[in-house]
Design a protein around this motif. Structure first.
Motif, PDB file in Angstrom:
ATOM      1  N   THR A 244      34.541 -23.725  71.073  1.00 50.22           N
ATOM      2  CA  THR A 244      35.910 -22.792  70.309  1.00 50.22           C
ATOM      3  C   THR A 244      35.404 -22.642  68.875  1.00 50.22           C
ATOM      4  N   GLY A 245      34.413 -23.543  68.237  1.00 49.47           N
ATOM      5  CA  GLY A 245      34.940 -22.684  66.922  1.00 49.47           C
ATOM      6  C   GLY A 245      34.586 -24.199  66.096  1.00 49.47           C
ATOM      7  N   GLY A 246      35.325 -25.345  66.339  1.00 53.88           N
ATOM      8  CA  GLY A 246      35.833 -26.523  66.067  1.00 53.88           C
ATOM      9  C   GLY A 246      34.938 -28.123  66.545  1.00 53.88           C
ATOM     10  N   GLU A 247      35.100 -28.872  65.415  1.00 55.14           N
ATOM     11  CA  GLU A 247      34.323 -29.995  65.996  1.00 55.14           C
ATOM     12  C   GLU A 247      35.542 -30.813  65.715  1.00 55.14           C
ATOM     13  N   ILE A 248      35.425 -31.984  66.429  1.00 56.53           N
ATOM     14  CA  ILE A 248      36.687 -33.613  66.050  1.00 56.53           C
ATOM     15  C   ILE A 248      35.588 -35.009  65.814  1.00 56.53           C
ATOM     16  N   MET A 249      35.685 -35.764  65.213  1.00 58.25           N
ATOM     17  CA  MET A 249      34.935 -36.900  65.197  1.00 58.25           C
ATOM     18  C   MET A 249      36.258 -38.156  65.631  1.00 58.25           C
ATOM     19  N   LEU A 250      35.016 -38.903  66.886  1.00 56.84           N
ATOM     20  CA  LEU A 250      35.973 -39.611  67.429  1.00 56.84           C
ATOM     21  C   LEU A 250      34.557 -40.852  67.878  1.00 56.84           C
TER      22      LEU A 250
ATOM     23  N   SER B 161      49.937 -24.486  71.679  1.00 53.55           N
ATOM     24  CA  SER B 161      48.757 -23.730  72.164  1.00 53.55           C
ATOM     25  C   SER B 161      47.519 -24.633  73.011  1.00 53.55           C
ATOM     26  N   PHE B 162      46.616 -24.425  73.346  1.00 49.14           N
ATOM     27  CA  PHE B 162      45.356 -25.591  73.528  1.00 49.14           C
ATOM     28  C   PHE B 162      44.233 -25.108  72.664  1.00 49.14           C
ATOM     29  N   VAL B 163      43.621 -26.078  71.575  1.00 48.99           N
ATOM     30  CA  VAL B 163      42.683 -25.257  71.217  1.00 48.99           C
ATOM     31  C   VAL B 163      41.520 -25.636  71.182  1.00 48.99           C
ATOM     32  N   GLY B 164      41.234 -26.827  72.188  1.00 52.49           N
ATOM     33  CA  GLY B 164      39.708 -27.271  72.832  1.00 52.49           C
ATOM     34  C   GLY B 164      39.993 -28.455  73.389  1.00 52.49           C
TER      35      GLY B 164
ATOM     36  N   ARG C  14      31.505 -31.530  69.973  1.00 51.77           N
ATOM     37  CA  ARG C  14      31.902 -29.978  69.175  1.00 51.77           C
ATOM     38  C   ARG C  14      33.578 -29.647  70.394  1.00 51.77           C
ATOM     39  N   LEU C  15      34.271 -28.928  70.534  1.00 53.58           N
ATOM     40  CA  LEU C  15      35.380 -28.172  71.425  1.00 53.58           C
ATOM     41  C   LEU C  15      34.873 -27.350  72.459  1.00 53.58           C
ATOM     42  N   LYS C  16      35.599 -27.726  73.164  1.00 54.68           N
ATOM     43  CA  LYS C  16      35.308 -26.550  74.223  1.00 54.68           C
ATOM     44  C   LYS C  16      36.405 -25.900  74.872  1.00 54.68           C
ATOM     45  N   GLY C  17      36.551 -25.175  75.377  1.00 57.79           N
ATOM     46  CA  GLY C  17      37.782 -24.056  75.812  1.00 57.79           C
ATOM     47  C   GLY C  17      37.266 -24.682  77.311  1.00 57.79           C
ATOM     48  N   ALA C  18      38.752 -23.518  77.820  1.00 60.12           N
ATOM     49  CA  ALA C  18      39.044 -23.867  79.716  1.00 60.12           C
ATOM     50  C   ALA C  18      37.535 -23.711  80.205  1.00 60.12           C
ATOM     51  N   LYS C  19      36.784 -22.772  79.858  1.00 59.16           N
ATOM     52  CA  LYS C  19      35.942 -22.390  80.547  1.00 59.16           C
ATOM     53  C   LYS C  19      34.536 -22.746  79.518  1.00 59.16           C
TER      54      LYS C  19
END
Length: 1009
Positions: free
Chosen positions: A370-376, A333-336, A361-366
């Motif tokens: 999506t509600g989550g975040e990633i540190m990079l 499944s795709f999360v973001g 911030r994690l973005k969806g297909a549009k």
């Protein structure tokens, strides 16, 4: 190198009131060189597409020096009267110049107004890049055939250039030629179709007149060139002033990477009915992707993984980071996702610190959150970056995680070794379980790990034997002493046992002037229970403690020695084990592993082709280094640089190349039984390197196999030695190589090979426990004695090789070649082949005879003259590895690899080897017999074996005594010299009377059976 300025065109130039309108042309000035394009009459938006070439100063030889000078571009209007008026100008600096045509981008620069009252209007399109002298035609052809709309060449190349000039000291380093060539100007055909123009506003600052220009960098400090670099050595080019110092000491080409550090994520949404998620991250750049491990049921996962993508393999203008949920049955499944334009990613270079990661911030297909975040964190760097060693590279992402670790570059340090000395003196009160044995044959066994020594048998329980064992810090293995009775060759009865842990063994505090071993001590032996019949060896009967036998030992760690794990002829370290006795380093050795070419694969064909997964291992002192493994290429380019501390110049650096057989794909099982195949080994002696000089050359790789000596390719290395203490370095030539303890209390010569083998086994076992491991076969290959058997199971005293014997004889012939040449020259002088030379030699000898005080000065002056004359032919580069193949048939190599009866060699082949060995043994036997016969004749001269010959000898001795007493010594020597050098006409044919007399003397050869 040359600077190429391609004037593409201009747009919206200011009009003139003249009758024909504006007639523009472009004039470019650089370092006093000035060239112009053609005039385009009546065109306010002309197109030139002309290439102007300028010579770069050959003494600099690097692109980094362009930052010291400006590139002036001016657009003029040609008047009808022949004069000109300025329409606008642009000033550019070295940061806008690309290192090659492939990385050059099209820049559209606004024109600066020529005066305060003139309007600012118009743009000019330029492309600037560096090119070698010989490639002007090819560069222009490549520019004409370049595909339009190449996203990578226009976007990513601009990213690595323009952001480097604004964000920090990022550079593009590469080799540069310093030859000279005339300046040339070349026009392109106007029939060619015009390329689409890409507009880039990457020029950041503003001039005093309001237009955008590239700012000049601050003036660089004066940097003297490094001490003498040999002719032809490659210099790295620097694109910024800050990186000039690093480029001056860089021996490898710069490789640029895009680093992506995936740290963690938080508040990930649930992806199934239980609102759980098994997240992992996929980093994608064009066709290359990398995946982290998945974490089960975690909404706040942590990965802490760094990925590296080589710039040469990138084919996209954006970086995509996907967070997915792992599924076992259906599709993941795709999360973001997070998208970063590569052009916006900053560039970092040492001494800058690592880039701090940040939350995205994690973005969806549009493009919704999506509600989550990633540190990079993402940045551009090189192989000098701190993250390079631990990063997962793009070409190994298809391997299993355990196999990826085996492809990374690592540094290892061998354990500190020390000799453990155990002096077994005597034992007392030893009770034998069998009362019927009145005089048992008792011996003591000393064991440390896999090392085991035994004393001789003694009924009196007194041995007085000293043993050496090899221990490795932190000395965690106990020393076990077992007293045993040699009942029969197949049976040993245990009489007592002692186990000494680390805390009970003293480590001496050493002094450079005084050393005294500890006094011997008595230790209690644990005794086994007896079954009453004296049967068995007591190993399964437990231990009792009512009565204790005694054993007298002197046990201590003798760290004043250096533990030899290599032969002294090619050793890399001679420091003692005790740190207080060690001397400070006298220099630094830098090794650049550049590349290899035409490597030979050792794997079976995979899909009709053979693959090579090569890496290098180098050893110097206690430091081992391993480069990264480059997959599926016979010409890998590592471009990695390493440093080693040098304590003694008379040491050797060892480098080997291996084919990695430990790699397994993501769906394959691990190849635990496979071993990495060697492709060749190189040794470089540090004392042959001039201080401060960089030596770069290819070294041929050879491997000896039963089928023959195979050439496995070439390895290109760059080596540089820099001394830091010249006086200490020169003083080391007068000191012994090994510590003083080796001469004060020498180790028995027959124990040195065994102790060295124990030391190699310990080093191999310790390095195999690292992650990734350095496998034992690699360690044994680098530390192996060249005269040893190719198979490690064979002892050194059984490693006979006729190929090595012939090579040794060839070396001996080369050593004696000078003496043979002198003998031939003297024979010619004595035979008066050149009378003038003979007369000069006779006069020189007679002069030295009557002036003996000139003999030694003349001799040493001659040696000085020979050394000074040979300076012209001194070997500039280090010596390469040699192999002897002259007259070596394949059957001789088969004999070298033979393991004895266990190898199953046919009897007829063994018979051929046997008779060949007997021929070699007969030659040695005949030579030894001749030498013994000559010695026996000298001994028989005064032993009266032949009375008549002895009488003749005694009479001759008496006559010589009278002659030397009555005649001056110089007159006798002069007379003998004149007699020896007499003309051939005055000589008789046949041997001399003295030689005839000596051959007639008796020897023991006639009485031997």
């Amino acid at each position: 190198m040359k600077l190429v300025v391609e004037v593409v065109g201009a747009h919206d130039l200011p009009a003139r009131r003249s009758r024909g309108g504006v007639s523009p042309f472009v004039q470019v000035s650089f370092r006093g060189q000035r060239y112009a394009t053609g005039v385009m009459p009546g065109q306010a938006s002309p197109t030139w597409k002309e290439t102007l070439v300028f010579v770069v100063d050959a003494t600099n030889g690097s692109r980094g020096r362009l930052s010291d000078h400006a590139i002036e571009i001016a657009v003029y209007h040609r008047r009808a009267s022949g004069g000109k008026s300025c329409l606008g100008r642009v000033r550019l600096f070295g940061a806008a110049v690309a290192p090659s045509f492939e990385e050059a981008v099209l820049l559209r620069c606004p024109l600066d107004k020529p005066s305060f009252f003139a309007p600012a209007r118009g743009e000019i399109a330029l492309r600037l890049y560096m090119a070698p002298y010989a490639s002007s035609t090819s560069t222009a052809a490549a520019a004409a055939n370049a595909p339009a709309g190449n996203v990578y060449s226009t976007t990513y190349a601009t990213t690595f250039q323009d952001t480097a000039s604004t964000a920090g000291p990022e550079t593009v380093v590469g080799g540069a030629s310093t030859q000279s060539a005339p300046v040339m100007r070349k026009k392109k055909k106007k029939k060619e179709e015009e390329e689409p123009v890409h507009v880039f506003h990457a020029i950041p600052t503003q001039s005093s007149t309001g237009s955008l220009i590239i700012p000049p960098p601050p003036p660089p400090p004066f940097m003297p060139p490094p001490p003498g670099v040999p002719k032809g050595a490659k210099k790295a080019a620097a694109a910024t002033v800050e990186d000039a110092k690093a480029a001056a000491h860089l021996m490898v080409d710069r490789l640029e990477f895009l680093y992506v550090s995936v740290v963690c994520a938080r508040d990930l949404p649930g992806m199934d009915l239980t609102l759980g998620v098994d997240p992992y991250v996929e980093v994608r750049v064009g066709n290359y992707s990398a995946v982290t491990r998945h974490l089960e049921r975690s909404h706040n996962p942590e990965w802490k993984r760094v990925f590296a993508f080589c710039k040469e393999k990138l084919q996209a203008d954006k970086l995509e980071v996907f967070v997915k949920d792992r599924k076992l049955v259906v599709r993941d499944s795709f999360v973001g996702k997070v998208e970063l334009p590569i052009i916006e990613i900053p560039s970092l270079a040492p001494p800058n610190r690592p880039l701090a990661p940040q939350w995205y911030r994690l973005k969806g297909a549009k493009d919704q959150w999506t509600g989550g975040e990633i540190m990079l964190a993402a940045w551009k760097g090189s192989q000098s970056d701190e993250a390079f060693a631990g990063a997962w590279h793009a070409d190994v992402h298809d391997l299993a995680p355990s196999a990826v670790l085996a492809t990374q570059t690592k540094s290892y340090y061998a354990p500190r070794l020390c000799y453990l000395r155990c002096h077994v003196i005597a034992a007392q009160d030893v009770v034998h379980p069998d009362r019927s044995r009145s005089r048992p044959n008792v011996f003591a066994r000393v064991q440390l790990g896999a090392q085991r020594w035994e004393t001789r048998t003694s009924p009196s329980l007194k041995w007085d034997q000293d043993f050496f064992l090899v221990a490795a810090w932190p000395f965690d293995e106990p020393l076990v002493i077992t007293v045993m009775d040699n009942v029969s060759p197949e049976r040993h009865e245990v009489l007592g046992r002692l186990e000494l842990p680390k805390g009970m063994i003293k480590v001496q505090n050493f002094d450079k002037r005084k050393f005294k071993p500890p006094a011997p001590s008595w230790f209690d032996l644990e005794q086994p229970h007896s079954d009453g019949n004296g049967n068995g060896d007591g190993r399964d009967r437990g231990w009792r403690h009512e009565f204790r036998s005694k054993i007298q030992l002197r046990v201590y760690y003798d760290a004043a020695y250096h533990v030899l794990d290599e032969l002294t002829v090619y050793g890399s370290d001679f420091q003692p084990s005790a740190r207080p006795l060690r001397s400070p380093p006298i220099g630094v050795l830098e090794l650049g592993v550049l590349r290899a070419t035409d490597l030979l694969s050792t794997k079976p064909p995979n899909g009709g082709r053979r693959t090579v997964d090569a890496y290098c291992v180098a050893k110097y002192g206690q430091k081992w280094i391993r480069t990264r493994t480059l997959l599926d290429t016979a010409s890998p380019s590592w471009q990695e640089q390493f440093t080693f501390d040098v304590f003694d110049p008379c040491t050797v650096l060892t480098v080997a190349v291996f084919d990695n057989n430990q790699l397994a794909g993501a769906g394959e099982s691990s190849r635990r039984g496979a071993t990495d195949a060697p492709l060749g080994k190189i040794r470089i002696r540090v004392s042959t390197l001039a201080s401060g000089h960089t030596y770069e050359q290819p070294y041929s790789l050879f491997v000896v196999q039963p089928t023959g000596i195979l050439r496995c390719g070439e390895l290109h290395l760059a080596v540089r030695f820099t001394h830091t203490a010249w006086a200490n370095m020169m003083a080391l030539y007068l000191r012994p190589m090994l510590p003083n303890q080796h001469f004060a209390k020498p180790i028995p010569p027959h124990l040195v090979p065994t102790l060295r083998r124990y030391a190699v086994d310990i080093v191999a076992s310790r390095l195999a426990r690292a992650e990734p491991p350095l496998h034992p076969e690699l360690v044994h290959y680098l530390l192996r004695d060249p005269s040893a058997h190719p198979n490690l199971a064979m002892p050194e005293n059984k490693a006979y090789s006729k190929r090595k014997l012939r090579a040794a004889l060839a070396r001996l012939r080369a050593v004696l070649a000078a003496a043979a040449a002198f003998a031939r020259w003297f024979r010619g002088v004595r035979d008066w082949e050149r009378p003038f030379t003979t007369v000069l030699v006779m006069l020189l000898f007679l002069t030295l005879t009557w002036k003996p005080d000139l003999i030694l000065p003349t001799f040493f002056l001659y040696l000085f003259a020979v050394g000074a004359w040979n300076f012209r032919w001194r070997p500039t580069p280090p010596e390469k590895m040699e192999h002897y193949t002259e007259g070596v048939p394949p059957t001789m190599l088969e004999e070298e690899f033979d393991m004895g009866p266990a190898s199953g060699t046919p009897p007829e082949i063994v018979a051929v080897w046997y008779w060949r060995l007997r021929e070699a043994a007969w030659s040695v036997q005949d030579l030894v017999g001749d030498v013994a016969s000559h010695g026996e004749r000298v001994h028989a001269l005064f032993a009266w074996r032949d009375g008549r010959a002895t009488v003749i000898a005694l009479m001759a001795m008496a006559a010589l005594a009278v002659v030397f007493y009555a005649v001056p010594f110089r007159a006798v020597v002069a007379a003998v010299w004149v007699y020896v050098m007499r003309h051939p006409v005055l000589r008789r044919k046949g041997p001399s009377p003295l030689a005839n007399f000596f051959r007639r003397l008796p020897s023991n050869a006639d009485v031997m059976l």
